[in-house]
Design an enzyme around this catalytic site. Structure first.
Site, PDB file in Angstrom:
ATOM      1  CG  ASN A   1      -1.896   1.182   1.203  1.00 57.46           C
ATOM      2  OD1 ASN A   1      -1.497   2.337   1.244  1.00 57.46           O
ATOM      3  ND2 ASN A   1      -3.176   0.869   1.143  1.00 57.46           N
TER       4      ASN A   1
ATOM      5  CB  THR B   1      -6.176   1.677  -3.412  1.00 58.49           C
ATOM      6  OG1 THR B   1      -6.608   2.957  -2.931  1.00 58.49           O
ATOM      7  CG2 THR B   1      -7.282   1.052  -4.231  1.00 58.49           C
ATOM      8  CD  GLU B   2      -5.835   3.798   1.907  1.00 60.28           C
ATOM      9  OE1 GLU B   2      -5.111   3.146   1.122  1.00 60.28           O
ATOM     10  OE2 GLU B   2      -5.491   4.877   2.426  1.00 60.28           O
ATOM     11  CG  ASN B   3     -10.329   3.586  -2.612  1.00 60.03           C
ATOM     12  OD1 ASN B   3      -9.141   3.288  -2.596  1.00 60.03           O
ATOM     13  ND2 ASN B   3     -10.907   4.082  -3.683  1.00 60.03           N
TER      14      ASN B   3
ATOM     15  CB  SER C   1     -10.323  -2.533   2.201  1.00 58.84           C
ATOM     16  OG  SER C   1      -9.138  -1.950   1.724  1.00 58.84           O
TER      17      SER C   1
END
Lengths: 233, 219
Positions: free
Chosen positions: B22, B45-47, B87
């Site tokens: 990330n 990607t954390e979304n 996530s």
């Protein structure tokens, strides 16, 4: 209860009470239920607590709801953005409460609410200002903070497609908070781009099963706007 | 002294082939430009996406597909999508190999401050910074070693509000790379400024060069 297909956005948000906690999906504009927020503005409920990743951008959507002084408190991970001036002004004037929650903890607190979990220990935030006043416990040598669920009276989410059972599929990163919020509120309203007949969604691909979804509203306007934006860019 | 892109290239060279990574918002996003085309590195990607591709342009732009900085991006073959709780479970559960973050300050013990200046009129906004700081197996920080007014950012104790405790493994700066761990702060490489001068300008005790060479990390 079976999912109701709403004829318009007003019907989709009917009955939201003053003082309600409203979970609002979306991450930036992706998955943001813009038509439902606009309908909530017209519907008139006030003294709301809004739970969302951000606290509104520009003058539309959540920012417009805030500007009408209808929100008492915002629970979010990231209120400050380049165009969050509506929230910024209210916050600096002391006219809105803010609870900042780490983004993963925000999602997990709603997941816990939807899954019937009473509270959970989480390593995120240990030793930081966001853990102040919270119970901590060392588990397997690592410090954890006790976090409680966030439950909504209402969830307003955006999805890509629904069937008449209320089963939902999302598109790409517009999924974000939708599936979690759908489990965590008493009344769940989904804004979608299209509704298909029962059997029109492969059961293997359903992301949010219809049991969670109370009302569905097809927002053709959003679909048109999205495709226009896609063409314009 | 290294430029931002030279720092990013150094980080990229230290990411093992096939790692799940990330890249935080800001300076760390430059690392993606320096990963070899055949690196097999999978960006998270954390979304809610794995195997994120480069920024989208023109007709590639899709309002439903953005990165954590809300910038339109593309997907690579083999990409997957998942919701926010999954996530962050992926992150908190230790499934990501490396996270690269920006920093205001890093302490000798590996504490990180990168989310809030603590100024009275600053509006606190944390996003995913705290989850990222404690979640990935290894946390790399990329930052300039000194502020614009010359204050060190590698410090005995952070004075800004903390993001995470004892979470940083390595710090990439424009003047040197530092390994943090049981041996304290170890200078791995320097760029122009010698270890003695670094020791003079920083208030943290430094150990000499580490034996590890850059780019030798195993997956």
């Amino acid at each position: 209860m079976t999912t109701r297909l709403c004829a318009d956005a007003a019907e989709a948000v009917a009955g939201i009470q003053d003082g309600a906690t409203v979970l609002v999906g979306g991450f930036g504009m992706a998955g943001m239920p813009v038509a439902l927020i606009d309908a909530l503005i017209r519907q008139g409920a006030e003294d709301l607590t809004i739970v969302s990743n951000n606290a509104g951008n520009g003058d539309t959507g959540l920012a417009a709801l805030l500007a009408e002084r209808r929100v008492r408190k915002v629970i979010c991970s990231f209120p400050r953005q380049s165009d969050s001036y509506v929230f910024d002004a209210l916050y600096r004037a002391g006219e809105i409460e803010l609870e900042v929650v780490p983004q993963g903890t925000l999602a997990e607190r709603m997941r816990a609410a939807g899954a019937g979990i009473g509270a959970f220990y989480c390593p995120t935030g240990v030793g930081t200002p966001l853990a102040e006043g919270k119970e901590t416990r060392v588990i397997d040598g690592r410090a954890h903070v006790l976090e409680y669920p966030i439950r909504g009276d209402v969830a307003l989410i955006g999805a890509h497609r629904a069937d008449r059972m209320g089963n939902l599929v999302y598109r790409k990163t517009a999924r974000n908070f939708g599936p979690v919020m759908a489990t965590a509120a008493t009344l769940v309203v989904a804004q979608v781009r299209e509704v298909v007949e029962i059997g029109g969604i492969d059961p293997e691909t359903v992301v949010t099963p219809g049991i969670y979804v109370d009302r569905v509203f097809v927002d053709q306007v959003l679909e048109d706007r999205v495709s226009q934006e896609a063409r314009a860019c | 002294m290294l430029t931002k892109h030279q720092m990013a290239a150094l980080v990229a060279a230290d990411i093992p082939r096939g790692a799940f990574v990330n890249l935080g918002i800001g300076l760390p996003t430059l690392v993606a430009d320096h990963l070899a085309a055949d690196s097999g590195v999978v960006l998270h990607t954390e979304n809610g996406m794995l195997n994120m591709g480069p920024a989208a342009h023109g007709e590639q732009i899709d309002p439903d597909l953005t990165n954590a900085g809300k910038v339109p991006v593309t997907e690579l073959p083999g990409a997957s999508y998942f919701h926010h709780a999954d996530s962050f479970a992926m992150m908190r559960g230790g499934h990501l190999d490396i996270c690269v973050l920006g920093g205001f300050q890093v302490s000798a013990a590996g504490d990180l401050a990168n989310w809030h200046t603590g100024e009275p009129d600053a509006i606190p906004a944390v996003g995913g910074a705290m989850d990222l700081a404690i979640g990935a197996r290894r946390v790399f920080v990329m930052m300039t070693l000194f502020t614009k007014t010359g204050e060190p950012k590698l410090v005995p104790r952070c004075t800004y509000p903390l993001t995470g405790l004892a979470c940083v493994d390595r710090v990439y700066t424009d003047h040197a790379v530092f390994e943090l761990g049981a041996r304290g702060v170890v200078v791995r490489e320097t760029f122009g400024m010698g270890v003695e001068e670094l020791a003079e300008r920083l208030e943290v005790p430094l150990s000499g060069f580490a034996s590890a060479e850059p780019g030798r990390d195993e997956a």
